[in-house]
Design a protein around this motif. Structure first.
Motif, PDB file in Angstrom:
ATOM      1  N   ASP A 190     112.444  -3.427  32.936  1.00 19.53           N
ATOM      2  CA  ASP A 190     114.061  -3.298  32.794  1.00 19.53           C
ATOM      3  C   ASP A 190     114.600  -4.633  31.748  1.00 19.53           C
ATOM      4  OD1 ASP A 190     113.408  -5.317  34.589  1.00 19.53           O
ATOM      5  OD2 ASP A 190     114.959  -4.778  36.044  1.00 19.53           O
ATOM      6  N   MET A 207     110.200  -3.848  37.396  1.00 17.75           N
ATOM      7  CA  MET A 207     111.540  -4.336  37.968  1.00 17.75           C
ATOM      8  C   MET A 207     111.056  -5.442  38.790  1.00 17.75           C
ATOM      9  SD  MET A 207     113.813  -1.129  38.285  1.00 17.75           S
ATOM     10  CE  MET A 207     112.615   0.006  38.918  1.00 17.75           C
ATOM     11  N   LEU A 217     118.258   0.444  44.495  1.00 16.35           N
ATOM     12  CA  LEU A 217     118.978  -0.040  43.498  1.00 16.35           C
ATOM     13  C   LEU A 217     120.431  -0.252  43.981  1.00 16.35           C
ATOM     14  CD1 LEU A 217     119.065  -1.502  40.837  1.00 16.35           C
ATOM     15  CD2 LEU A 217     119.178   0.930  39.628  1.00 16.35           C
ATOM     16  N   VAL A 273     115.607  -3.703  44.652  1.00 22.53           N
ATOM     17  CA  VAL A 273     115.586  -4.081  43.255  1.00 22.53           C
ATOM     18  C   VAL A 273     116.509  -5.436  43.184  1.00 22.53           C
ATOM     19  CG1 VAL A 273     115.868  -3.623  40.953  1.00 22.53           C
ATOM     20  CG2 VAL A 273     115.002  -1.749  42.493  1.00 22.53           C
ATOM     21  N   ALA A 317     118.177  -3.688  35.472  1.00 16.47           N
ATOM     22  CA  ALA A 317     117.702  -2.559  36.083  1.00 16.47           C
ATOM     23  C   ALA A 317     118.591  -1.364  35.974  1.00 16.47           C
ATOM     24  CB  ALA A 317     117.116  -2.620  37.410  1.00 16.47           C
TER      25      ALA A 317
END
Ligand code: HEC
Length: 411
Positions: free
Chosen positions: A134, A246, A288, A307, A313
């Motif tokens: 990312d 990530m 996320l 995450v 990301a």
């Protein structure tokens, strides 16, 4: 014919391509070890003006057959010559063998030289040493805004404000172009620039404005952007793209990054509310969370990891999916790390149509069994159609080398 089809029709072609790639890389290493070729941008430079074109063989299985036939014939010629030499004083036998060797060489189905050889650059065999992550995609996006967008356009379709003033029109990246080219050849274009067939400069080189690492980041970004545009325009990830690496927090587990999740299926959810999500032992669930959301130390039941590289990301996934809203999005990556399915209906259940990275003509590859739920069917289709990634004629993944993208990022 699409590479998918060729690979299905001629599975041996994958071995041939791999042998070609390894053979050339081996020769390059040898040349470098002997001190006959310098280092360019951190890797040994390909010293010749041409290279074997695996990518052409993928488009033309007839030529690939000819090459395979030619190689078998060459081996036969060597054996015949050897026998003739060992034949010693038996003159007749010797002549017979020599004539046969000559006949085999003449009659062998050699492929045409134009198909087999393509122009090469010193960077043709360079590999991208920057992991597909990312942060790399986000950094690449910034370089793109700074240096490329004026010609290549905000979506990479080649319609930037300066496009019309160029010697030739910039190509659209929302097609197979970036996947057909070897990484090294793309790097060469970015750093050295391009000229038309007539020798007129068509794109400037950026070796002065970009470090080598930044140039590689740009290539990751270009592919992420193209994947998102392809998904938006055609509804499928016709070109395979990996789940980017990530940073993660996984309570009770040693994993710190996506690349640590070797060989597991991964579900990445961007949903605002994950309380309603059911735990599923068939995959790891990464969450996320939306911008600015503080996540408690104990994660919701269905979530294995959160995450932690939030802004990058989110940015990377926006490029990869071509859509700004992630709050309704779930993505599925297979055991090899390829992104395969997308569900943008929130916490709703999956359907088989969500498999957006699939074989071009797989159709209903998996017979439907009404007792199964749609996610089970989706997972079965996904597993029964592994990605065989052939880029620039070189193999990435496929039989015997599964796990390519994530493993590569880790190495
Ligand atoms: C001044 C306009 C211009 C700018 C700025 C520009 N390009 Fe290009 N680019 C072109 C043109 C024109 C072509 C097609 C050239 C050709 O085919 O001869 C091209 C082609 C390409 C290709 C395709 C190469 C291939 O093998 O076919 C890539 C990749 C590319 N550009 C990347 C970039 C990147 C990355 C940047 C920013 C660092 C950038 N370009 C900046 C005009 C530009």
């Amino acid at each position: 014919m699409s590479p998918d089809r060729v690979v299905q029709e001629a599975p041996w072609l994958l071995w041939l391509l791999e042998a070609m790639q390894r053979g050339q890389e081996g020769l390059l290493r040898l040349w470098h070890a002997l001190g006959w070729t310098p280092v360019v941008d951190g890797q040994p430079a390909w010293p010749w003006a041409q290279r074997l074109a695996g990518e052409h063989l993928l488009l033309d299985v007839g030529q690939a057959r000819a090459l395979a036939g030619g190689l078998v014939a060459a081996a036969l010629v060597v054996v015949l010559l050897l026998l003739a030499w060992l034949g010693g004083r038996r003159r007749r036998l010797r002549w017979g063998l020599l004539v046969s060797a000559g006949l085999v060489a003449v009659l062998a189905p050699w492929p045409s030289a134009q198909v087999l050889w393509v122009p090469a650059s010193p960077r043709s065999f360079h590999h991208n040493p920057v992991p597909f992550s990312d942060t790399a995609i986000a950094a690449g996006a910034a370089h793109y805004q700074r240096l490329c967008v004026a010609c290549h356009g905000t979506t990479g379709n080649g319609q930037g404000p300066l496009a019309a003033r160029q010697a030739v029109w910039p190509p659209s990246f929302t097609g197979p172009l970036l996947w057909r080219r070897a990484d090294g050849d793309l790097l060469h274009a970015v750093r050295q620039g391009l000229t038309t067939a007539g020798g007129q400069p068509s794109m400037p080189g950026f070796a002065e404005q970009l470090t080598v690492a930044q140039s590689w980041e740009l290539l990751h970004f270009l592919r992420a952007q193209a994947a998102g545009q392809l998904l938006q325009l055609s509804g499928s990830w016709a070109m395979p793209v990996a789940l980017p690496d990530m940073a993660l927090r996984c309570p009770g587990q040693p994993w710190q990054r996506v690349r640590d999740l070797q060989r597991q299926r991964v579900r990445l959810v961007g949903l605002e509310d994950v309380q309603g999500l059911l735990p599923d032992p068939r995959m790891l669930t990464l969450w996320l969370p939306p911008e600015g959301r503080a996540v408690a130390a104990t994660l919701p039941a269905a979530v294995d990891c959160v995450v932690t590289s939030g802004p990058e990301a989110r940015q990377a996934l926006r490029w990869l999916t071509g859509s700004a809203a992630l709050q309704q999005t779930q993505l599925l990556a297979d055991r090899s790390g390829w992104l395969r399915a997308r569900n943008d209906r929130g916490a709703d259940s999956w359907s088989e149509g969500d498999l957006v990275c699939r074989l071009a003509d797989a159709g209903a590859a998996v017979p439907s069994n009404t007792a199964e739920d749609s996610l089970t069917r989706l997972l079965r289709s996904m597993d029964s159609q592994p990605v065989v990634y052939v880029k620039g004629g070189s193999l990435h993944g496929g039989a015997g080398r599964r796990g390519a993208p994530r493993d590569q990022a880790a190495s």
